[in-house]
Design a protein around this motif. Structure first.
Motif, PDB file in Angstrom:
ATOM      1  N   THR A 121      24.156  41.631  35.758  1.00 54.30           N
ATOM      2  CA  THR A 121      24.423  40.291  35.215  1.00 54.30           C
ATOM      3  C   THR A 121      24.094  40.360  33.807  1.00 54.30           C
ATOM      4  OG1 THR A 121      21.972  39.876  35.596  1.00 54.30           O
ATOM      5  CG2 THR A 121      23.501  38.985  37.008  1.00 54.30           C
ATOM      6  N   HIS A 124      27.376  41.456  32.345  1.00 50.59           N
ATOM      7  CA  HIS A 124      28.556  40.532  32.458  1.00 50.59           C
ATOM      8  C   HIS A 124      28.144  39.435  31.063  1.00 50.59           C
ATOM      9  CE1 HIS A 124      30.422  41.322  36.052  1.00 50.59           C
ATOM     10  NE2 HIS A 124      29.408  41.501  36.702  1.00 50.59           N
ATOM     11  N   LEU A 148      30.292  47.289  32.922  1.00 51.43           N
ATOM     12  CA  LEU A 148      30.482  46.602  34.296  1.00 51.43           C
ATOM     13  C   LEU A 148      30.570  47.448  35.520  1.00 51.43           C
ATOM     14  CD1 LEU A 148      32.707  43.794  33.092  1.00 51.43           C
ATOM     15  CD2 LEU A 148      30.382  43.803  33.105  1.00 51.43           C
TER      16      LEU A 148
END
Length: 333
Positions: A121, A124, A148
């Motif tokens: 996360t 991201h 990612l």
């Protein structure tokens, strides 16, 4: 900002300020400098060494066209608890978008570094912040795509400060478990002996087994760069109240690095130099290999006691057994 730090080309401080967390912070040069200006209206350090975000500096590396080694936050710690995740993500977005530079990120907050950079996360968030704040720049989102996909940025080196064995045992395992292309140690100020070969990584009992691994891996280990330490920097302390570095501590780390084929960089002795280097003036500090002082008790001192002279940083220099040690790792492959 051009720097006198021997192992880098530039410093970049998108954050300033920090708080002391371990023995190596006791005589922090950055805090001493910043606190001189606390309360001075309009000064860059008007708030002293309080954590201060400097968003106006985020784009600075984008203006440097020539590739450089950049030491990130020489006046702070990027993983300090008071720096928001979203701001750290913006810093990483800039690093992702400037692959021509090599970034050296050093922290004493090993736990937050490991937790944050191990989270999908977070990456991201890096991508989102990059698109939101840095559009119009020469973007290289291939780097973000790699992040990612779980691969570390090749131009970001991660390091932890290691001043003695206590902090080696805490910080190095966390560094080894953090995704990174290159991992390094800053053993400055070196305040005690450090054994990098000892196996101390022990997984929790809830995993059902113990796992041990050496910090430094010998040449030939499969993908050694991603499993061990790739660079070791050593230095003594300078400034008021500086504590001496026993020569054997530096020699031991040098020898461990030679055994493992890991680049070794001796930055400085600090303000104290071994008396046998030819210095015969300056206050004497008597210490043994455990860092104990024997001033006033020299007749009782053990055989490993050495006489260190306070001669100043420039006079002390960085020679170890007649040699300068200035090795730096090649770019991550």
């Amino acid at each position: 900002m051009t720097t006198k730090i021997e192992w880098t080309d530039e410093t970049w401080n998108p954050v300033t300020g920090c708080t002391k967390i371990s023995d190596g912070c006791t005589h922090c040069y950055a805090a001493t400098f910043a606190e001189r200006w606390r309360g001075t209206p309009g000064h860059h350090f008007e708030t002293g060494f309080d954590i201060t975000l400097r968003p106006e500096r985020l784009r600075l590396p984008m203006t440097w066209m020539k590739p450089r080694r950049i030491f990130l936050d020489s006046m702070s710690d990027l993983f300090h608890q008071d720096i928001p995740d979203i701001y750290i993500a913006q810093v990483f977005a800039v690093m992702a978008l400037t692959p021509r530079h090599t970034y050296q990120v050093l922290t004493k907050r090993h736990g937050r570094m490991k937790a944050l950079l191990s989270r999908p996360t977070f990456w991201h968030l890096v991508a989102d912040q990059g698109r939101a704040h840095f559009t119009g720049c020469q973007e290289d989102w291939l780097a973000v795509g790699a992040m990612l996909g779980g691969k570390p940025l090749l131009n970001v080196w991660l390091g932890v400060s290691v001043e003695d064995q206590k902090w080696a045992d805490l910080r190095i395992p966390a560094l080894l478990e953090t995704p990174a292309a290159v991992r390094f140690l800053s053993c400055e100020p070196l305040l005690g002996p450090v054994d990098l070969k000892r196996a101390v990584i022990t997984m929790g009992s809830e995993r059902g087994h113990g796992l041990t691994a050496s910090y430094v891996h010998a040449s030939g280990c499969c993908e050694r760069r991603f499993h061990g330490i790739d660079w070791v920097i050593v230095g003594g302390e300078s400034g008021p109240g500086a504590r001496p570095m026993h020569p054997q501590w530096a020699r031991s780390l040098r020898d461990q690095c030679e055994w493992a084929h890991v680049p070794f960089f001796l930055k400085q002795w600090g303000v104290h130099a071994p008396e046998d280097h030819g210095h015969d003036c300056g206050a004497v500090a008597l210490i043994d290999t455990q860092g104990h002082s024997w001033n006033g008790r020299e007749a009782l001192a053990p055989p490993d006691m050495v006489r260190m002279r306070r001669v100043g940083k420039k006079a002390a220099g960085s020679l170890l057994d007649g040699r300068h040690h200035t090795a730096i790792p090649a770019a991550a492959r």
